[in-house]
Design a protein around this motif. Sequence first.
Motif, short mmCIF file in Angstrom:
data_model
loop_
_atom_site.label_atom_id
_atom_site.label_comp_id
_atom_site.label_asym_id
_atom_site.label_seq_id
_atom_site.Cartn_x
_atom_site.Cartn_y
_atom_site.Cartn_z
N VAL A 1 52.34 44.28 36.04
CA VAL A 1 53.65 44.35 36.69
C VAL A 1 54.63 45.14 35.83
N VAL B 1 49.82 36.22 47.17
CA VAL B 1 50.67 37.25 46.56
C VAL B 1 51.91 37.35 47.42
N THR C 1 44.44 42.75 41.79
CA THR C 1 45.21 43.81 41.14
C THR C 1 45.70 44.82 42.16
N LEU D 1 58.18 38.73 42.56
CA LEU D 1 56.76 38.70 42.92
C LEU D 1 56.18 37.38 42.43
N LEU E 1 58.19 38.54 37.67
CA LEU E 1 56.91 37.94 38.05
C LEU E 1 56.92 36.45 37.74
N PHE F 1 48.36 39.86 34.72
CA PHE F 1 49.30 40.54 35.59
C PHE F 1 50.69 40.79 35.01
N ASP G 1 55.94 38.54 47.93
CA ASP G 1 57.06 39.37 47.46
C ASP G 1 58.26 39.18 48.39
N VAL H 1 48.57 43.32 44.18
CA VAL H 1 49.80 43.26 43.40
C VAL H 1 50.45 44.64 43.32
N LEU I 1 52.71 34.94 42.15
CA LEU I 1 51.27 34.72 42.27
C LEU I 1 51.04 33.22 42.22
#
Length: 693
Positions: free
Chosen positions: A363, A441, A398, A426, A376, A359, A443, A401, A428
């Motif tokens: 990103v 996930v 994916t 962001l 991230l 990722f 944000d 995200v 994870l």
Amino acid sequence: MDITDFYDTFFEEAEELLADMERYLLELDVDEPDTEHLNAIFRAAHSIKGGAGTFGFDVLQKTTHLFENLLDHTRKGELKLRRDIVDTFLETKDMLSDQLDAYRNGDEPDQEAFERICKTLQQIALEEIGRDLDGGAAPVPAPEPEPEPATPSEGAGGAGRRIVTLLNVGEKDRQLLVEELGQLGEVVTHGGDEACYEITLASTIDSDDIEAVMCFIVDADQVKIRDAENGQASEVAPAKSEPAAKAAEPAKPVEPARPSAAAKPAGDAKTAKVKAKAKGGGESTSIRVSVDKVDQIINLVGELIITQSMLDQTVSELEGAADSALLNGMSLLQRNARDLQESVMSIRMIPMDFVFSRFPRVVRETAAKLGKEIELTTEGESTELDKSLTERIIDPLTHLVRNSLDHGIEPPEVREAAGKPRTGKLVLSAKHQGGNIIIEVIDDGAGLDRDRLLAKARENGLPVADTMSDDEVWQLIFAPGFSTAKAVTDVSGRGVGMDVVKRNIQGMGGHVQIMSTPGAGTTIRIVLPLTLAILDGMSIKVGNEMFILPLSAVLESLQPAKEDLYAMAGDDVVLKVRDEYLPVVAVHEALDVPNAKTELTETIAVIVQGEGRRYALLVDDLVGQQQVVVKNLETNYRKVPGVSAATILGDGSVALILDITGLHRLSRAKKEDRRPERGWQTLEADTDKVLEI
């Protein structure tokens, strides 16, 4: 021995090196690049080049040769990094992956793409450092590997001779190594026995490239290389060394600097061409095993557990006092079988880093397209999940995200105007919770707009109401074709994807939860079982049939009282549980089970949760909790509505594992077929509330 026997080893190690290369490239600070990261990227390219040359993968060898030279100028400070240059390096890494895949499939790499990337690398060298990477030679299709100049600082001896000593190497491997070294120069003499076998090689190839050849065939501690003229030894050492070995690497006058094996930093074991094998006196700490073989073992262990359950049930049904030795033996067998099962299952468990490592690139590129600044962060990378699930979760994750980047996190100027930092965050994360893994996930964007979602749902003709809870409103984003995007972009906006995400996660036995706060951000939580091979279940009985409910979906059970049951228009019934009205699903009606209890107050209501909603399943009896071995019903029979899989019980009978949401849909469909009218029905209950179901 055929050298192709070692292809798989090369391909797997090259894939690991390319993954590390991408990770280090994404972590590079273009203003102050980390020297160790640059060295690691360089070594990865160099290792792949050596292996590619050994196996005759000419296009891959040529590409990595040019890339390696450009990286060497970078780590020497002769090429100043910029974002666009790092992007080109990442594009080159992608090209190397494509070339590797082509050779793995027995094909030739794309020549047009090969020439294009070589031209791009050469152009960077000409513009930034004033000279090309290969003595002015233009790239040509399928180039032959070029002999590389000697490295005086490594004691290579120019075009002189080197003595390669093999320790404890079998005859077949010795023969193969002699043949392969003959491709790098002239084998002048060779002889000895298994304990010590010496090969005298006349070659211009330096010691590092010879090492790369040898270590795809034998272990690092089985090889020693020394120059024949001055007797200087160059032993192929393990990748991990003492911290003192982190000495500065000497620059080379012609070719890029090649760190000796002994000088590799301890922290870069994964990027070194020779894997760490020094532990335990040179013994390897891991083996590569085909996933098919592991799956076969898991299936056999599952059959063993089923057989053990059958024996256990048979012994428990013996009349009179069973023999104590037999009982003790069965108890021991049960314990050992369970330990064996857990150990075998752990083989398939791999860390979430396998998923999360993809990722940073996603990103980076998505944020650049959207003109956003995103930071991230990953948490819980070491959390383990079944390999089959990690592969299947990549695509849904994916999409989530990319959705957070596009719809969740605001543009820098909007964030700044709202008093937020320009750079959005962001996260994870992954963690274990009971028998599940929780993947989130998170944000810090604008959050979900309840009014906008409801308005869009009405516009799309979805049945919604202002009285819906936030959880129900958030779930609207998973409706097919649903999108609140004002315009279609390369990233999202077409209204496809989120429904597939939810369906795929449910197909893995999981569910999705959404928590959102306007102006503060959104958290999307995925709850998955740790493995699909073993299930913690609750055995229930309906009529004469036994079924299994996933224990993770079961909330509670109770005896329904007459005053808590409300008949709806048509055949629908709801059960009142602590001021919440739950749709009632009679399992015997949905699955057409005969001889079941039909009087609602005589049944047991099992409160379960699926797709974010709660239901009351009516069953005859609760039998107990047990772990069951999951058998794929669709593969072995066919897809059955309301059923997700099957298992074999201790008495040898087959029990179906119920799909909560599928069972509810099946029940609704059967009732709808019997109704003269369809649609939403309402009921004014004794609480003067209007319920929408």
